[in-house]
Structures are given as C-alpha cells and as structure tokens.
Scaffold this active site. Structure first.
Site, PDB file in Angstrom:
ATOM      1  N   ARG A   1     -20.211 -25.619 -37.583  1.00  0.00           N
ATOM      2  CA  ARG A   1     -19.329 -25.161 -36.759  1.00  0.00           C
ATOM      3  C   ARG A   1     -17.859 -25.446 -37.530  1.00  0.00           C
ATOM      4  O   ARG A   1     -17.033 -23.843 -37.102  1.00  0.00           O
ATOM      5  CB  ARG A   1     -19.250 -26.646 -35.972  1.00  0.00           C
ATOM      6  CG  ARG A   1     -20.349 -27.073 -34.765  1.00  0.00           C
ATOM      7  CD  ARG A   1     -19.700 -28.340 -34.597  1.00  0.00           C
ATOM      8  NE  ARG A   1     -20.028 -29.224 -34.324  1.00  0.00           N
ATOM      9  CZ  ARG A   1     -21.026 -30.447 -34.027  1.00  0.00           C
ATOM     10  NH1 ARG A   1     -22.355 -30.308 -33.804  1.00  0.00           N
ATOM     11  NH2 ARG A   1     -20.296 -31.353 -34.988  1.00  0.00           N
TER      12      ARG A   1
ATOM     13  N   LYS B   1      -6.245 -26.620 -21.437  1.00  0.00           N
ATOM     14  CA  LYS B   1      -6.910 -26.439 -20.256  1.00  0.00           C
ATOM     15  C   LYS B   1      -7.788 -27.550 -20.114  1.00  0.00           C
ATOM     16  O   LYS B   1      -8.113 -28.573 -20.048  1.00  0.00           O
ATOM     17  CB  LYS B   1      -8.204 -25.302 -21.042  1.00  0.00           C
ATOM     18  CG  LYS B   1      -9.195 -24.815 -19.871  1.00  0.00           C
ATOM     19  CD  LYS B   1     -10.324 -23.938 -20.125  1.00  0.00           C
ATOM     20  CE  LYS B   1     -11.474 -25.046 -21.018  1.00  0.00           C
ATOM     21  NZ  LYS B   1     -12.628 -24.054 -21.299  1.00  0.00           N
TER      22      LYS B   1
ATOM     23  N   LYS C   1      -6.293 -19.589 -15.154  1.00  0.00           N
ATOM     24  CA  LYS C   1      -7.458 -18.880 -15.808  1.00  0.00           C
ATOM     25  C   LYS C   1      -8.503 -18.494 -14.432  1.00  0.00           C
ATOM     26  O   LYS C   1      -9.380 -19.580 -13.945  1.00  0.00           O
ATOM     27  CB  LYS C   1      -7.870 -19.750 -16.889  1.00  0.00           C
ATOM     28  CG  LYS C   1      -9.017 -20.059 -17.540  1.00  0.00           C
ATOM     29  CD  LYS C   1      -9.906 -19.759 -18.729  1.00  0.00           C
ATOM     30  CE  LYS C   1     -10.539 -19.911 -19.472  1.00  0.00           C
ATOM     31  NZ  LYS C   1     -11.429 -20.091 -21.223  1.00  0.00           N
TER      32      LYS C   1
HETATM   33  P1  13P Z   1     -16.461 -17.648 -20.752  1.00  0.00           P
HETATM   34  O1  13P Z   1     -15.145 -16.759 -21.212  1.00  0.00           O
HETATM   35  O2  13P Z   1     -17.468 -18.017 -22.359  1.00  0.00           O
HETATM   36  O3  13P Z   1     -16.814 -18.123 -19.576  1.00  0.00           O
HETATM   37  O4  13P Z   1     -15.598 -19.059 -21.061  1.00  0.00           O
HETATM   38  C1  13P Z   1     -14.381 -19.049 -20.624  1.00  0.00           C
HETATM   39  C2  13P Z   1     -13.908 -20.889 -20.634  1.00  0.00           C
HETATM   40  O5  13P Z   1     -13.702 -21.538 -21.798  1.00  0.00           O
HETATM   41  C3  13P Z   1     -14.936 -21.454 -19.877  1.00  0.00           C
HETATM   42  O6  13P Z   1     -14.337 -23.092 -19.646  1.00  0.00           O
END
Ligand code: 13P
Length: 341
Positions: free
Chosen positions: A45, A136, A221
């Site tokens: 990873r 996030k 987002k």
């Molecule tokens: P994806 O762009 O693969 O949907 O992932 C973005 C993400 O951070 C989801 O929480």
C-alpha cells in the site's frame, strides 16, 4: 502557505487543480489490489501510494491536495521520508479521511448513517499535528424507491452529522470537505438523482448554517446528477452538466468557494468528459473541479500491477489522468487529447 481556512479552501479548488482521493480504507484498497493480483500488505500500500505522490508533474501542476487514510498519514516512504513530507514538497496539501464509515441506520432498512463523531475533536488535533489541513467525511445516500430509500430521517441524520463534523474541523483549523454522496448504483433515472440530490443539499446547507459553519472555509464534494448504473441509461455530458448546474444553482450558496466532485463509479473518461462539460457551460459562481478516487487511479493501478519495474508506467498513467482532469476543470479538455496520450 496561509493557514486561513478560506485560503486553504481556495487553494484546494483553484487553478484547475483538484484532489487525489487516496483514502481507501484497508478493506477497499484490498478490493482494488485483488483486481490487479497484488497482496494488500502495508508495504505494498505504501509503495503504490508513494508512486503517485512522487509523480512530480502531476503533483506540482494538477493536484492541489491528497486525501489520506489514517495508516498513510503516519507512513514513511521506503527511504524513510514521511509520505506527508513528499506531498508537501510537491506543493500539495495533505488531507485526511476522518469518518468511520457508513453503518446501517436503525429502524430504516436500506439507509445508512456515517459514524465517527465521538472523539473527533481529539483526533482532529492529532491529524493537524501530523500535517493535515483539510479533512473528509462521506455521507452515503442510496436510492431504492421500492424500499422508500432514502428516508427523510437518513437525509436529516447524515446532514446533521456532516455539520457537526464541519464545525469541529473549523475549530481545529482544518477545512472540512463535506461529502454527501448520492450513489449512482441504483436503477433510478437522472431526474430521480436530481430530486434526491436536491433534498440532500437543501438539508445539508440548513444544517451547516445552524451549526455556524463558515461556508467560505468549506469545500463541497458531491455526486454529479446522473442516471443510476442499473437503469441501463447513459446520459450525455451535456445532460449531466445541465442538470448538475441547475441543482447547484438552486441549493449551493455562492459563499462556498468550490465544488470537487467524486467519481462514484463513472469510467475514467466519462468522469473527465462530464467535468469538462460542466465547466464549458460556465462561468459559475464556484470553482468546479475533481476529487476523484477511482477515476484518477484505475489506470495507474493496472499499469503498476505491483511491480517495481512498472513504476514509471504507473506514474505516466496517473499523470495522464490528472492532466486530463486538470484540463476538464478549466473546460479545456477534448476527446482527441486522450488518443494523443
Ligand atoms: P471515487 O471518486 O472513487 O468515488 O472516490 C472519491 C471518494 O473520496 C469517495 O469518498
């Protein structure tokens, strides 16, 4: 780099740059590695993510920040350099996923609530010390009209949790990326996605306001407005762009500096074409860019396939996608640029 929340948020979404979402949990990255036949060990990873973070062109020109997982923000590169320092040296901002995942919402079959608020103040202080300047939290809203999903309770509970998270982040000097993902996995059409996304965003901004979150120091987002995968329908980029912008004009205050989309299961090129179409019909009151996980990494994972000898190929694949999405964030992408690669 300024430590003001407004400046960090502006840097995340400005200049046609976007975020690399590399915050897959151990379970999710294992699924991605299974596809390319790589064992999901801590070293693998690390090697994989180090490959991306050391992609100089991508990280200096196209990527504003990286969303990390708890393991990665503490990890050192093979030569002993903290991965966070490699990201910072490229001029990008380290970020951190702080939610503990979506769990079944009691009493509402098919709905989920994202957990992770308990102890979050202390964890944010720790992440700040480790270098994180944004975070996030992902709320997950599924659509299944046969089951009455999502319920108003699910939308309300998730919006409330996002607002509590965002307020704690700002208290800690960290920009909250606020992610209410309406999943594209279902059989619903594009107008149902629009309606559910609208209910979700209206509730979200109500809750953020009530929690005294300073919108100038946040980034949204969201999903794009798009038909569900099981609907059998494919929308043109122009359709996606028109409905997505209509949604935001009705729900997202102009105090929000920028919107960084998730890719959510769109193909690599589809995610780029849709982002480009969204920017082509601008100007808009917010910056509109990418915060892609799968759509930025799928090609790089395939090219790398766990072999040190494929490092340059993996970096080239990652750099190409980052470049294409950078152009899309400026509305300057063209399909022919993909073939030219
Ligand atoms: P994806 O762009 O693969 O949907 O992932 C973005 C993400 O951070 C989801 O929480």
């Amino acid at each position: 780099m300024s430590e003001r929340l407004e400046d960090i948020a502006a840097a995340i979404v400005g200049g046609g740059k976007g975020l690399l979402a590399a915050d897959e949990s151990s379970g999710t990255i294992k699924k991605r590695f299974d596809v390319i036949g790589v064992e999901s060990t801590a070293d693998n990873r690390r090697d994989y993510r180090e490959m991306m973070f050391r992609s100089k062109e991508a990280m200096t020109k196209y990527i504003s920040g990286v969303i990390l997982y708890d393991e990665t923000i503490r990890q050192k590169a093979a030569d002993g350099t903290p991965l966070v320092d490699i990201i910072k040296a490229a001029g990008a901002i380290p970020g951190i996923k702080v939610d503990a995942g979506a769990k079944a919402l009691a009493g509402f079959a098919g709905d989920t609530i994202t957990e992770g608020l308990d102890g979050l103040r202390e964890r944010l202080a720790d992440y700040y010390k480790l270098g994180a300047r944004f975070a996030k939290w992902r709320a997950v809203i599924d659509i299944d009209s046969t089951k009455g999903v999502p319920s108003a309770t699910s939308i309300g509970s998730n919006a409330h949790a996002l607002a509590r998270y965002a307020a704690l982040c700002q208290e800690a000097g960290i920009v909250p990326i606020v992610e209410p993902e309406v999943l594209m996995d279902g059989a619903h059409d594009i107008d149902t996605c629009y309606a559910v996304s609208k209910a979700t965003l209206l509730k979200l901004y109500d809750e953020l306001y009530a929690a005294r979150v300073v919108l100038e120091g946040t980034v949204l987002k969201p999903n794009m407005v798009i038909s569900g995968k099981k609907s059998g329908k494919t929308d043109s980029p122009e359709q996606v762009a028109e409905k997505t912008i209509k949604l935001f004009r009705e729900t997202v205050p102009v105090a929000v500096p920028g919107i960084a989309f998730l890719s959510g299961g769109q193909d690599d090129e589809e995610a780029t074409a849709n982002l480009n179409a969204i920017n082509v019909i601008g100007p808009h009151p917010w910056k509109l860019t990418f915060s892609y996980g799968r759509a930025l990494q799928a090609a790089a994972q395939k090219a790398w396939s766990g072999k040190a000898s494929n490092l340059a190929a993996g970096q080239a694949a990652f750099t190409h996608r980052a470049h294409m999405n950078h152009l899309a964030a400026l509305g300057k992408w063209k399909p022919a640029l993909e073939q030219a690669a």
